[in-house]
Design a protein around this motif. Sequence first.
Motif, PDB file in Angstrom:
ATOM      1  N   ILE A  31      63.270 -38.364 -87.992  1.00 46.93           N
ATOM      2  CA  ILE A  31      62.937 -39.079 -89.374  1.00 46.93           C
ATOM      3  C   ILE A  31      64.147 -40.159 -89.380  1.00 46.93           C
ATOM      4  O   ILE A  31      65.493 -39.597 -89.358  1.00 46.93           O
ATOM      5  N   ARG A  62      60.488 -33.979 -84.342  1.00 48.26           N
ATOM      6  CA  ARG A  62      60.154 -35.023 -85.374  1.00 48.26           C
ATOM      7  C   ARG A  62      61.299 -35.594 -85.347  1.00 48.26           C
ATOM      8  O   ARG A  62      62.534 -35.333 -85.234  1.00 48.26           O
ATOM      9  N   HIS A  73      56.394 -34.340 -93.786  1.00 50.54           N
ATOM     10  CA  HIS A  73      57.214 -33.741 -92.661  1.00 50.54           C
ATOM     11  C   HIS A  73      57.949 -32.306 -92.995  1.00 50.54           C
ATOM     12  O   HIS A  73      57.768 -31.553 -92.182  1.00 50.54           O
TER      13      HIS A  73
END
Length: 109
Positions: A8, A6, A64
């Motif tokens: 961010i 991920r 998340h």
Amino acid sequence: MPFHQRTIEPRRVSRLSAKKDGWKPREEAGKRKLRKPVLFSSLDEVGCHTLTNVIHQLSDLSRHASDIFLGIEMEAGMVFRRSCRIEGRLQILQDEVHKLDPKKIKIPL
């Protein structure tokens, strides 16, 4: 080297986005153009817009975090199942070792 699952990144919370907030299409002689963005008429609108974007970012961040903790939980479950299988194998080996009588078994020289 770990792979990133991920990414961010913060968004600009008090800026207007071109697609959603202020850009309106206009047509001139068959061509489609974009008008200039509509500015906020008061400081309250700016504050509300900024707070709304902050809340959206926090909800994305919590989603998340939830995905990350779910992944950690799944990995911990897999480790637990593996350790249970290893414990079972060790118990079988330990039982086999206790069955052996050291006085009856000849050791080759």
